[in-house]
Design a protein around this motif. Structure first.
Motif, short mmCIF file in Angstrom:
data_model
loop_
_atom_site.label_atom_id
_atom_site.label_comp_id
_atom_site.label_asym_id
_atom_site.label_seq_id
_atom_site.Cartn_x
_atom_site.Cartn_y
_atom_site.Cartn_z
N GLN A 67 87.97 59.54 66.18
CA GLN A 67 87.10 60.72 66.17
C GLN A 67 85.74 60.44 65.56
O GLN A 67 84.77 61.11 65.85
CB GLN A 67 87.80 61.86 65.42
N PHE A 68 85.67 59.40 64.71
CA PHE A 68 84.38 59.02 64.13
C PHE A 68 83.64 58.03 65.04
O PHE A 68 82.41 57.90 64.94
CB PHE A 68 84.61 58.38 62.76
N ALA A 69 84.35 57.38 65.93
CA ALA A 69 83.77 56.31 66.73
C ALA A 69 82.52 56.73 67.51
O ALA A 69 81.55 55.98 67.57
CB ALA A 69 84.82 55.75 67.69
N PRO A 70 82.47 57.92 68.17
CA PRO A 70 81.25 58.27 68.90
C PRO A 70 80.01 58.28 68.02
O PRO A 70 78.91 57.94 68.48
CB PRO A 70 81.57 59.67 69.43
N ALA A 113 84.76 67.89 45.51
CA ALA A 113 84.39 66.72 44.71
C ALA A 113 83.99 65.56 45.62
O ALA A 113 83.02 64.83 45.32
CB ALA A 113 85.55 66.31 43.81
N VAL A 114 84.70 65.37 46.74
CA VAL A 114 84.34 64.32 47.68
C VAL A 114 82.97 64.58 48.28
O VAL A 114 82.13 63.67 48.40
CB VAL A 114 85.41 64.20 48.79
N ALA A 161 87.03 61.06 56.97
CA ALA A 161 88.40 60.71 56.60
C ALA A 161 88.96 61.63 55.53
O ALA A 161 90.11 62.07 55.61
CB ALA A 161 88.45 59.25 56.12
N GLN A 162 88.16 61.96 54.51
CA GLN A 162 88.68 62.67 53.35
C GLN A 162 88.47 64.17 53.40
O GLN A 162 89.22 64.92 52.77
CB GLN A 162 88.03 62.11 52.07
N VAL A 163 87.46 64.62 54.12
CA VAL A 163 87.20 66.06 54.21
C VAL A 163 87.58 66.59 55.59
O VAL A 163 88.30 67.58 55.71
CB VAL A 163 85.72 66.37 53.90
N GLY A 164 87.10 65.92 56.63
CA GLY A 164 87.40 66.38 57.97
C GLY A 164 88.80 66.04 58.44
O GLY A 164 89.31 66.65 59.38
N ALA A 173 83.49 58.34 55.14
CA ALA A 173 84.19 58.91 53.99
C ALA A 173 84.36 60.42 54.15
O ALA A 173 85.41 60.98 53.83
CB ALA A 173 83.42 58.60 52.70
N TRP A 174 83.34 61.09 54.66
CA TRP A 174 83.44 62.53 54.88
C TRP A 174 84.48 62.83 55.95
O TRP A 174 85.33 63.71 55.80
CB TRP A 174 82.08 63.11 55.28
#
Length: 534
Positions: free
Chosen positions: A310-313, A486-487, A301-304, A298-299
């Motif tokens: 890119q999250f897979a590692p 907020a996220v 996708a919505q913030v970064g 969630a971080w």
């Protein structure tokens, strides 16, 4: 007619071991397909022309069919023979995956997804069934560790596969990826799993009423959980009707199971404290495990603004080590002096510590800030799951394996959906709360705030753009910063929620289960045999 007794045990050979590996591959492929499709849903939706609302039914329909199949798969496996049933489910799963991208209409696409969900949902219960039936006591915990991999290894590999198929190959391979491992699994199962005789006489006492009420009630409940937030829960007549019908059907189902001579669920087994504890804690473990996947993603996708690739590692940080950690923990639990309840407590502490670290996240974090958090998750998650499996199955006799498998996998499938829905809805509502709160705080302050007095703006100071929020050109940037903050605050709240559930698991473990010992030591200490525990 009484239930057919369990078949005579088979000698544990290399051939049988490879057959069990085939069942493991099939079960893990099913889990991967579920998670990969979910992660790649945006790309799949764009390719086949589904609207967002229509595409949500792809996931919900699969989940409803999957859990429904988990309820009945052990009964059919005993009736038609384990090997025959496993082969049909494995090859059927691969065949529907092959056909899925060619579906010409949205209705047919969802229908194929339902059929594949039925095939795929039948596979994980077979893994627990073969582990309980075929593995000799010294190896039983390693079989349970293999089953635990379907919850720890597979889901955390999905991000890498989803990114690879959609970014580098083609969206069709999101569905076609299941074909090669399913073929390998089918060959191993057909060669290695012993062939039992057909037991068609069991149809004389088939729990057809239980199948209809249980599967229908569970399917409606899962559909309601999947669509509830989008349709505004009880404000939607459809959701209200599904929840009411699901509650009525499931109540009737559980009453029927108590009295049926050959039920799907043997409800009397819940009187055994370790089994009841295992089912309760399993549901909590699946929610707690989301702190290593749903919250970081969630971080990102919505913030970064990252994609799955890119999250897979980070997901691999949890997934790949399981190939070593799971058998290592099984070896430790095979030592008589190690109490599995203490291992579960340590695992909950590691998860809690990772969540405490996660609560400190900011918009300045990067992937490097999550490495230690994910490492703690990599050790904590199997330390929660394996003790639960060991404790619960210690009170299950071999003829009761199909009952235990049906109950465990149904709880696992439903809890996975419910936990995901709970965390997703929690984050959504907390984000709205924090967003309104930040805007209200801004409204109560003078619009002359600049960089010079930002230090006095308290929690609003990170939201200030380059010196002032009064200029029109900064309003869009400011709105984005409000959303990001907020996220971030909602994800921090999510970590706090997970800590609360981790503490609850520890309290349940201190209260409910009795001490159990490794299976092979029961040969030297028969007083601790599973049948003696209740």
């Amino acid at each position: 007619m009484n239930a057919v007794p369990a078949p005579a045990p088979h000698p544990f050979t290399l051939r049988l071991a490879l057959g069990m590996v085939g069942v493991l591959i099939a079960a893990m492929t099913s889990g991967l397909n579920d998670r990969v499709t979910d992660l790649a849903l945006a790309d799949v939706r764009a390719a086949i022309g589904f609207s967002y609302d229509s595409a949500t039914w792809i996931t919900s329909a699969w989940q409803a069919a999957e859990v429904s199949a988990m309820m009945v798969a052990p009964w059919f496996a005993v009736t038609f023979s384990l090997r025959r049933f496993a082969l049909v489910m494995t090859f059927g799963f691969a065949a529907t995956g092959l056909l899925q991208p060619f579906a010409p209409t949205p209705g047919l696409f969802v229908t194929l997804r339902v059929v594949q969900g039925l095939f795929g949902g039948a596979l994980p219960p077979l893994l627990m069934t073969v582990a309980l039936r075929f593995l000799p006591p010294p190896f039983k915990l390693y079989g349970l560790a293999a089953y635990a991999l379907t919850a720890t290894f597979g889901p955390n590999m999905a991000a890498s596969l989803a990114a690879f198929w959609t970014d580098s190959v083609g969206w069709q391979f999101v569905f076609w990826q299941v074909i090669p491992p399913s073929l390998v699994a089918g060959l191993l199962i057909g060669w290695g799993i012993p062939q039992d005789p057909l037991r068609l006489a069991r149809f004389q006492q088939i729990d057809l009423f239980g199948m209809l009420t249980g599967c229908s009630g569970m399917a409606l409940l899962i559909l309601a959980l999947g669509q509830g937030e989008r349709l505004d829960w009880l404000n939607s007549p459809l959701i209200a009707a599904m929840l009411l019908a699901a509650a009525a059907l499931l109540v009737v189902f559980f009453i029927n199971e108590w009295f049926h001579p050959v039920p799907l669920f043997k409800m009397q087994m819940l009187a055994r404290r370790n089994l009841s504890h295992g089912l309760l804690v399993l549901a909590g473990v699946l929610l707690v495990a989301l702190s290593g996947s749903a919250l970081p993603s969630a971080w990102f996708a919505q913030v970064g603004g990252f994609r799955s690739a890119q999250f897979a590692p980070l997901a691999l940080t949890i997934g790949l080590p399981q190939l070593l950690i799971a058998p290592l923990l099984a070896a430790l639990l095979n030592l008589r002096w190690i109490d599995c309840r203490w291992m579960l407590t340590v695992g909950a502490m590691l998860i809690g510590l990772s969540c405490l670290m996660g609560m400190q996240l900011t918009d300045e974090w990067s992937r490097q800030n999550f490495w230690l958090i994910q490492t703690l998750q990599a050790f904590g998650q199997p330390m929660l799951i394996l003790p639960v499996l060991m404790s619960a199955t210690s009170v299950v006799l071999p003829p009761e394996g199909p009952y235990a498998s049906a109950m465990f996998n149904t709880v696992r499938g439903f809890s996975s959906v419910a936990a995901g829905s709970l965390v997703e809805n929690f984050l959504t509502h907390r984000e709205k709360f924090h967003s309104h709160r930040l805007v209200d705080q801004l409204g109560n302050r003078p619009w002359s705030i600049t960089a010079d007095n930002a230090a006095s703006a308290g929690p609003l100071s990170p939201l200030l753009p380059d010196g002032s929020v009064s200029s029109v050109e900064n309003l869009g940037h400011f709105a984005m910063l409000v959303k990001h903050q907020a996220v971030i605050l909602s994800i921090s709240d999510g970590y706090l929620l997970i800590i609360g559930f981790a503490l609850l698991l520890v309290l349940l473990t201190a209260w409910l289960p009795k001490r159990v010992y490794p299976p092979q030591t029961l040969l030297q200490h028969p007083i601790q045999a599973p049948g003696k525990l209740s």
